[in-house]
Scaffold this motif. Structure first.
Motif, PDB file in Angstrom:
ATOM      1  N   SER A  22       0.815  -1.216   0.000  1.00 36.30           N
ATOM      2  CA  SER A  22       0.000   0.000   0.000  1.00 36.30           C
ATOM      3  C   SER A  22       0.845   1.260   0.000  1.00 36.30           C
ATOM      4  CB  SER A  22      -0.935   0.010   1.204  1.00 36.30           C
ATOM      5  OG  SER A  22      -0.214   0.216   2.408  1.00 36.30           O
ATOM      6  N   SER A  67       4.027  -3.034  -6.261  1.00 35.57           N
ATOM      7  CA  SER A  67       3.257  -1.784  -6.308  1.00 35.57           C
ATOM      8  C   SER A  67       3.935  -0.746  -7.177  1.00 35.57           C
ATOM      9  CB  SER A  67       3.063  -1.237  -4.891  1.00 35.57           C
ATOM     10  OG  SER A  67       4.303  -0.908  -4.299  1.00 35.57           O
ATOM     11  N   LEU A  70       2.617  -1.159 -10.640  1.00 31.91           N
ATOM     12  CA  LEU A  70       1.310  -0.522 -10.819  1.00 31.91           C
ATOM     13  C   LEU A  70       1.456   0.981 -11.019  1.00 31.91           C
ATOM     14  CD1 LEU A  70      -1.030  -2.283  -8.214  1.00 31.91           C
ATOM     15  CD2 LEU A  70      -1.032  -2.542 -10.694  1.00 31.91           C
ATOM     16  N   SER A 103      -6.028   6.668  -8.260  1.00 29.37           N
ATOM     17  CA  SER A 103      -5.843   5.220  -8.221  1.00 29.37           C
ATOM     18  C   SER A 103      -5.361   4.756  -6.859  1.00 29.37           C
ATOM     19  CB  SER A 103      -4.843   4.785  -9.299  1.00 29.37           C
ATOM     20  OG  SER A 103      -5.320   5.070 -10.590  1.00 29.37           O
ATOM     21  N   TRP A 104      -4.386   5.482  -6.275  1.00 30.25           N
ATOM     22  CA  TRP A 104      -3.771   5.015  -5.044  1.00 30.25           C
ATOM     23  C   TRP A 104      -4.501   5.470  -3.787  1.00 30.25           C
ATOM     24  CZ3 TRP A 104      -0.933   1.146  -3.967  1.00 30.25           C
ATOM     25  CH2 TRP A 104      -0.051   0.613  -4.926  1.00 30.25           C
ATOM     26  N   THR A 108      -8.506   2.380  -3.817  1.00 31.59           N
ATOM     27  CA  THR A 108      -8.074   1.100  -3.264  1.00 31.59           C
ATOM     28  C   THR A 108      -8.121   1.133  -1.746  1.00 31.59           C
ATOM     29  OG1 THR A 108      -6.551   0.915  -5.133  1.00 31.59           O
ATOM     30  CG2 THR A 108      -6.296  -0.662  -3.363  1.00 31.59           C
ATOM     31  N   PRO A 130      -9.696  -9.300  -5.763  1.00 34.71           N
ATOM     32  CA  PRO A 130      -8.884  -8.442  -6.638  1.00 34.71           C
ATOM     33  C   PRO A 130      -9.701  -7.556  -7.571  1.00 34.71           C
ATOM     34  CG  PRO A 130      -9.079 -10.601  -7.624  1.00 34.71           C
ATOM     35  CD  PRO A 130      -9.878 -10.649  -6.328  1.00 34.71           C
ATOM     36  N   LEU A 133      -8.697  -3.887  -7.985  1.00 37.14           N
ATOM     37  CA  LEU A 133      -7.429  -3.677  -8.695  1.00 37.14           C
ATOM     38  C   LEU A 133      -7.628  -3.805 -10.201  1.00 37.14           C
ATOM     39  CD1 LEU A 133      -4.851  -5.530  -6.427  1.00 37.14           C
ATOM     40  CD2 LEU A 133      -5.317  -3.085  -6.576  1.00 37.14           C
ATOM     41  N   LEU A 238      -0.333  -5.987 -13.187  1.00 37.85           N
ATOM     42  CA  LEU A 238      -1.105  -6.661 -12.144  1.00 37.85           C
ATOM     43  C   LEU A 238      -0.388  -7.914 -11.655  1.00 37.85           C
ATOM     44  CD1 LEU A 238      -4.698  -6.278 -13.627  1.00 37.85           C
ATOM     45  CD2 LEU A 238      -3.846  -5.216 -11.533  1.00 37.85           C
ATOM     46  N   TYR A 418      -4.042   0.239   3.400  1.00 41.60           N
ATOM     47  CA  TYR A 418      -5.378  -0.086   2.898  1.00 41.60           C
ATOM     48  C   TYR A 418      -6.456   0.123   3.956  1.00 41.60           C
ATOM     49  CZ  TYR A 418      -2.892  -2.279  -0.985  1.00 41.60           C
ATOM     50  OH  TYR A 418      -2.072  -2.507  -2.057  1.00 41.60           O
TER      51      TYR A 418
END
Length: 558
Positions: A22, A67, A70, A103-104, A108, A130, A133, A238, A418
């Motif tokens: 995270s 991460s 991503l 997105s971050w 999530t 998932p 994601l 991913l 998270y």
């Protein structure tokens, strides 16, 4: 005919984005500020701004693990388009329009990961859901709809984007002399680098796409990025972030020819240089078409792809090194590592290693070891090395204070972010602050480096680092400079934003979904269910809640 215009000196950079679960929110904040700084510098030069010094920067490669992969994918899928930096104090609408922040920070969270939207598949592929994601990846690919295109001349053409992944199937190689098949000298390679060459982005010429790279370009309709090579791009990112058991493996493929002549570096003997030999896969197993494999977290083997970037900056010459001397440096690796340092000691006594503790302890040991790259960190922190730089979490921006303990999301092995949006926003904001201070005072070269040959005296006076004789590689134009404009604020520590007890219903629901898909036999499920429901599930949930509380409390968040 020669125009007589002398070309500006150029410095090449490659970004290495390490894994951090995270804490990818921190990396996203760093990258967001770097993009803003380069855009502002380009805009200043286009306006003829006297504070915008005349030299060139070329971002040639962005490599990511876990991460970091991503973040690399979200960033590079958006580089064709304009987007507003997610500065402190920006509106919610502006923040949502920034693909890295949205997105971050926004998309999530724990409620999504403990969801059950993946239960349509009767097989259990991962302990966490998932689905979110996948939506993040889809939204990243769709970015550009209704957004103005933007030319970023500071990007190489093509831009290399590399993701480390762990190939569960492995690639069989023969280590016999000459690469001849041998039953006795077989080995399997599990560390992979999925390579992509993005075209149509930048203004600095780079080596054309190579045979082992997937070449992708930006279509006129951003929604067309959902298919073809762009889908392969998203799946590779991913896969790199697929933490084993927690998130599902992804199916990838590469051309069998990509594995031919894999270079291996042999150390040199006394007075002799190192040499490169090559090995090839066993053709009967790999074939001559596409080689398909299940892939999981790239961080299991290479969590900090510094070497991937270094080799790419040297045109794939595995023996070459970037010049380290300040007067000679022309290219460098800029590494971002959110999980640098760890203040949580593991068990020290063999008596503590009961059977129930062996697997968690082993997993932590493997992760700690793969994250521990003493050579890379030591080189990046040395003041006389100008080919490797490191941005890591620090509240002050001073060398020696870097540690993951400054990130709210670093608790619980990196999963803690998270648990609350406020944790991820704190880490994103700290990333922007660290990037600003680093670009202003630490991503530097001696003023005698040829990169600054055409700088004026006023520009040198404005940007020179106090107490040193160095100048910044990426000048912070206008208000972006902390001494001439406005410093990114230190975010307040997000104490008390997560209540693990409130997660009990979500944990119960997710545990139920895991139970019903873990056992294939319906009869066995029904027989065991009363014991599961009355004895096992509530104990698991209570232990998980207790572990979450302990992690938050130890990290000063509860």
């Amino acid at each position: 005919m020669d125009s007589g215009v002398k070309p500006l000196p150029r410095f090449d950079l490659g970004l290495s984005l390490a894994g951090g679960v995270s804490c990818g929110a921190y990396t996203a904040g760093v990258v967001d500020f770097v993009v803003e700084a380069l855009d502002a510098w380009q805009d200043g030069r286009d306006r003829g701004d006297a504070d915008a010094p005349p030299h060139e920067i070329a971002i040639r490669v962005v490599a990511g693990a876990s991460s970091g992969a991503l973040t690399a994918a979200i960033l590079t899928a958006a580089l064709k388009y304009d987007f507003v930096p997610a500065r402190a104090g920006c509106s919610d609408e502006e923040a949502r329009s920034n693909p890295l922040f949205d997105s971050w920070v926004n998309m999530t969270g724990i409620s999504d990961l403990l969801g059950t939207r993946d239960s349509a598949d009767r097989r259990l592929h991962s302990l966490l859901d998932p689905t979110r994601l996948d939506e993040v990846a889809r939204r990243a690919l769709d970015f550009g709809v209704g957004v103005q295109p933007r030319t970023r001349r500071w990007i190489a053409e093509p831009l290399r984007v590399d993701f480390t992944v762990t190939n569960v199937r492995g690639v069989p190689f023969s280590l016999a002399p000459g690469g001849a098949p041998s039953e006795d000298l077989r080995a399997r390679m599990h560390g992979e680098v999925m390579r992509f060459a993005l075209t149509g982005l930048g203004g600095h010429h780079a080596t054309p796409p190579r045979p082992d790279e997937f070449t992708i370009s930006f279509p006129a309709d951003p929604l067309a990025k959902r298919e073809g090579r762009w889908r392969d791009f998203a799946m590779a990112a991913l896969a790199s972030a697929a933490f084993p058991a927690m998130l599902p493996a992804r199916q990838l493929r590469r051309r069998a020819a990509d594995y031919s002549d894999m270079p291996i570096v042999l150390p040199g003997g006394p007075g002799k240089p190192a040499e490169v030999v090559s090995v090839s896969p066993i053709g009967s197993e790999v074939g001559d078409g596409w080689y398909e494999f299940a892939a999981v977290d790239g961080g299991l083997i290479d969590n900090d792809p510094v070497d991937v970037v270094r080799v790419e900056l040297n045109e794939r010459d595995v023996l070459a090194r970037n010049p380290r001397e300040g007067d000679l440096s022309t290219r460098a690796v800029l590494a971002v590592n959110p999980l640098l340092g760890d203040d949580a000691p593991a068990q020290s006594s063999a008596r503590q290693f009961t059977v129930s503790r062996v697997l968690p302890a082993l997993l932590r040991t493997l992760l700690d070891q793969v994250r521990f790259r003493p050579t890379d960190v030591a080189l990046a922190l040395r003041e006389d090395v100008y080919s490797r730089f490191l941005i890591a979490p620090t509240p002050s921006g001073t060398t020696g204070s870097e540690s993951s303990r400054h990130l709210a999301g670093a608790n619980l092995g990196g999963f803690g972010g998270y648990l609350a949006r406020e944790f991820r926003e704190h880490d994103f904001r700290l990333g922007r602050r660290n990037a600003q201070l680093f670009l202003a005072d630490r991503l530097t070269l001696p003023r005698t480096n040829p990169l600054f040959a055409q700088w004026g005296a006023t520009q040198r006076a404005r940007y020179e680092i106090p107490g040193s004789d160095e100048l910044p590689i990426i000048p912070l134009v206008g208000k972006l400079h902390p001494r001439h404009g406005q410093a990114e604020p230190q975010p307040a520590w997000p104490l008390g934003y997560s209540d693990p007890d409130a997660l009990a219903p979500l944990l119960d629901r997710r545990l139920e979904a895991v139970y019903w898909r873990m056992l294939r036999s319906l009869l066995l499920r029904l027989i065991l269910y009363p014991g599961w429901r009355l004895l096992v599930r509530w104990q698991l949930r209570n232990r998980l809640c207790a572990a979450l509380k302990a992690g938050l409390r130890k990290h000063g968040l509860l």
